[in-house]
Design an enzyme around this catalytic site. Structure first.
Site: not given
Length: 308
Positions: A221, A269
């Site tokens: 993350r 991502h």
């Protein structure tokens, strides 16, 4: 949740499935609901007096998903962890291999038709001599460790819960040992969820503990790594390279200096992207719905205090 999922779930004996079109309708339906899929806010949760199970819509929901009222509420929250293991692990190892062989340099040369064989022996990270520190050895971290070990990398793991090393990991360590382990790592690879404890974990101080040739990889993350600290360290030669699939701010702004950092490899991502994800997600949802109806244990239960 797609409407096709609702049809699949409605076929489960003893389960009635309804879809809310907006927050107002969801709030009304929650007054009598025992289970829900999606994201709730404090107003919605306040009327959900019968709610016993909440399925989060992703493996690691973003900040704000777990708020104070939800944390203390008796509802059981489950997530979709485990469905991305192979995709994220493969992407992470691809990033490591690319930086180990300086592939980004040649990708840039290809665009200009440059035939420059400047790569020196010392520019290559010889994986058989490398030590990797995998921070966060859940299912994804364990798979990454196994794959790195197959290339000859010596892998150490850091995890607050796992004590026994999985395949490919020579030893497990606690988060309290992180600072003492960083100076010995050639590769620092993070697969951490975003939690109050992990936010800002890799900052300027911790980067200063790494070797100047260390490769930093983050497929967990974004908020766990300070982008300013990474860019500054790369500029000063205090960090060897960085491969990032997740960022503090997403999308990463076009003007951010990391886009033009020659020792950085950025992907937007996409480590989680790959075939079968929708089927796997539906599988978890169906198994949990069937278990909920039977009163059986649910899978992927979240510790709401820790957010994972």
């Amino acid at each position: 949740m797609t409407r096709s999922w609702a049809v699949e779930l409605a076929a489960i004996d003893g389960l009635e499935v309804v879809i809310a079109e907006d927050e107002g309708e969801a709030t009304e339906l929650l007054r009598g609901a025992e289970a829900a899929y999606g994201t709730l806010n404090s107003r919605m949760l306040a009327v959900a007096g019968r709610l016993r199970w909440l399925q989060a819509p992703m493996a690691a929901p973003p900040p704000g998903y777990f708020f104070d009222e939800l944390t203390v509420h008796p509802v059981t929250v489950t997530n979709f962890r485990g469905i991305y293991n192979d995709h994220v692990a493969t992407h992470a190892v691809a990033l490591v291999l690319s930086l180990a062989r300086n592939i980004p340099v040649y990708v840039r040369q290809q665009a200009n038709g440059d035939w420059d064989r400047h790569l020196a022996d010392s520019s290559v990270m010889h994986l058989q001599n490398a030590t990797a520190l995998v921070v966060g050895v859940g299912a994804i971290g364990a798979e990454i460790s196994r794959m790195l070990a197959a290339f000859g990398v010596t892998v150490h793991g850091v995890d607050p819960q796992l004590a026994a090393p999985p395949d490919g990991v020579v030893a497990m360590h606690t988060p309290g040992e992180l600072d003492s382990l960083l100076p010995g790592a050639d590769i620092v690879l993070l697969t951490l969820p975003h939690t109050p404890e992990s936010e800002g974990l890799i900052n300027a101080r911790r980067i200063s503990l790494m070797q100047p040739h260390t490769m930093l990889v983050n497929v967990g993350r974004g908020p766990t790594v300070s982008l300013e600290a990474v860019n500054d360290a790369l500029d000063r030669g205090a960090l060897g390279s960085a491969a990032l699939d997740v960022f503090e701010v997403e999308p990463l702004p076009p003007q951010h200096p990391l886009w033009r950092q020659p020792r950085a490899l950025l992907t937007p991502h996409v480590a989680v992207v790959g075939p079968y994800i929708d089927d796997r997600r539906l599988g978890v949802l169906k198994r949990n719905a069937e278990a909920f109806v039977r009163g059986a244990p649910l899978e992927n239960i979240v510790n709401k205090t820790l957010w994972y």
